[in-house]
Design a protein around this motif. Sequence first.
Motif, PDB file in Angstrom:
ATOM      1  N   SER A  11       0.821  -1.213   0.000  1.00 33.13           N
ATOM      2  CA  SER A  11       0.000   0.000   0.000  1.00 33.13           C
ATOM      3  C   SER A  11       0.852   1.259   0.000  1.00 33.13           C
ATOM      4  O   SER A  11       0.372   2.349  -0.313  1.00 33.13           O
ATOM      5  N   GLY A  12       2.132   1.125   0.377  1.00 29.57           N
ATOM      6  CA  GLY A  12       2.997   2.287   0.494  1.00 29.57           C
ATOM      7  C   GLY A  12       2.822   3.043   1.790  1.00 29.57           C
ATOM      8  O   GLY A  12       3.430   4.093   1.996  1.00 29.57           O
ATOM      9  N   LEU A  13       1.999   2.512   2.688  1.00 33.29           N
ATOM     10  CA  LEU A  13       1.702   3.213   3.935  1.00 33.29           C
ATOM     11  C   LEU A  13       2.411   2.609   5.137  1.00 33.29           C
ATOM     12  O   LEU A  13       2.148   3.005   6.270  1.00 33.29           O
ATOM     13  N   GLU A  20       5.939  -0.964  10.962  1.00 34.11           N
ATOM     14  CA  GLU A  20       4.748  -0.329  11.518  1.00 34.11           C
ATOM     15  C   GLU A  20       4.110   0.560  10.454  1.00 34.11           C
ATOM     16  O   GLU A  20       4.755   0.943   9.470  1.00 34.11           O
ATOM     17  N   TRP A  21       2.846   0.893  10.672  1.00 34.28           N
ATOM     18  CA  TRP A  21       2.202   1.855   9.789  1.00 34.28           C
ATOM     19  C   TRP A  21       2.918   3.202   9.891  1.00 34.28           C
ATOM     20  O   TRP A  21       3.354   3.603  10.973  1.00 34.28           O
ATOM     21  N   ASN A  22       3.049   3.875   8.765  1.00 32.18           N
ATOM     22  CA  ASN A  22       3.678   5.196   8.737  1.00 32.18           C
ATOM     23  C   ASN A  22       2.627   6.222   9.162  1.00 32.18           C
ATOM     24  O   ASN A  22       1.843   6.723   8.350  1.00 32.18           O
ATOM     25  N   GLU A  23       2.619   6.522  10.449  1.00 31.25           N
ATOM     26  CA  GLU A  23       1.554   7.358  11.001  1.00 31.25           C
ATOM     27  C   GLU A  23       1.530   8.745  10.370  1.00 31.25           C
ATOM     28  O   GLU A  23       0.461   9.285  10.058  1.00 31.25           O
ATOM     29  N   LEU A  29      -2.698  11.936   4.670  1.00 32.79           N
ATOM     30  CA  LEU A  29      -3.725  11.533   3.708  1.00 32.79           C
ATOM     31  C   LEU A  29      -5.133  11.647   4.277  1.00 32.79           C
ATOM     32  O   LEU A  29      -6.110  11.330   3.589  1.00 32.79           O
ATOM     33  N   GLY A  30      -5.222  12.066   5.527  1.00 28.04           N
ATOM     34  CA  GLY A  30      -6.537  12.287   6.113  1.00 28.04           C
ATOM     35  C   GLY A  30      -7.120  11.095   6.838  1.00 28.04           C
ATOM     36  O   GLY A  30      -8.329  11.050   7.099  1.00 28.04           O
ATOM     37  N   PHE A  31      -6.283  10.117   7.168  1.00 27.58           N
ATOM     38  CA  PHE A  31      -6.759   8.939   7.890  1.00 27.58           C
ATOM     39  C   PHE A  31      -6.089   8.872   9.258  1.00 27.58           C
ATOM     40  O   PHE A  31      -5.241   9.703   9.597  1.00 27.58           O
TER      41      PHE A  31
END
Length: 349
Positions: A11-13, A20-23, A29-31
């Motif tokens: 996903s690139g995220l 870990e998720w790239n916070e 991106l608004g999430f």
Amino acid sequence: MASDYSTASSSGLVDIAAGEWNEALIRELGFSLAQMPVLAAHNETVGRIAGPTGGANRASVAPALGDGVSASLACRGISPACANLGTSTAVRRIAGSLPAVADDVFWRFRFDRDCFVYGAISANGCAVIDWAQEVLAPQRNGSLPSTDTPLTADQSLPLFLPWVNGELFPYWSDSPRGILWGITAGLGAEALKIAVQQGVAFTVARMIEQVCSQSPEIGMVVVGGGVIILVTPCPEGVSVQHRSDIPRLGYGPYDTVRTAVEDGELTNLAVAAHLVHGGESMGRGVTVMLVSTGISEQEAKQLNFLHASTVADALTVARGIVGASADTVVLQHGGELLPEVTPETDRNV
């Protein structure tokens, strides 16, 4: 909701290095992190589904693994790298660390908490062969016609660079173009067909070379003071071509072989390189034992190996050297493999 690491990485995220998720990117991106799936390994249970009658008979649920990474996992028992040739073609490698190259050279995923997958992909796999069939044999249902003049062993084939769809690795651009060079008047469809196949094979081989070149150089899979047991029939005995040099000098560390070369005792540098490669373990305090029906005990001693009649005898001697609690690693077809053993899993035997 849960996702395996490799699917989430695509996903690139995901911060691949951290796992870990790239916070920061997700918020940009608004999430929020609360909207992201839980990251889990492909074989990790993230839930259970009750059976039709309920009770304790429930099915475990784990995140799905993508097809490409599944291929890498399936091939891992044979080689840490694998190639998949389909419409496109890809080479993937599972490793404990990411290669120290720019981010835009290889694509990379996190495989699980401990491993990564990186590799190369080309847009010019079997799709190029399909394209050639349509161009060269449009009236034959995709079957390429044979040339009137059969190919001979010394016939030169044209050079085909299969960039008909642009190219992904390493250019990541639509600009590259396919090239067919070296066409002659007598060239038939069979030669063109072979040239196309060779061009696609060249792409695959090039990607394999580039991906595998990022692997750390792997030499020994045993720590100093350990024991290597070679089990091989050797029906031809010691080297047929170099029978006079190898038993006379035996395998040994670099300095020993270098002295033999400088003193004129050994003039064949190919044999010298072989003795150094085979004797690398000697310089690290590793004992090498040989179990072979084709090499006698006396010949084994000449090679600087210990001799054992059976594997059981060799293991008994080895454990007497390194201790009964030493770990054992068995490498089938060891001479044909390039095993990767991390410092945490180095073994004594």
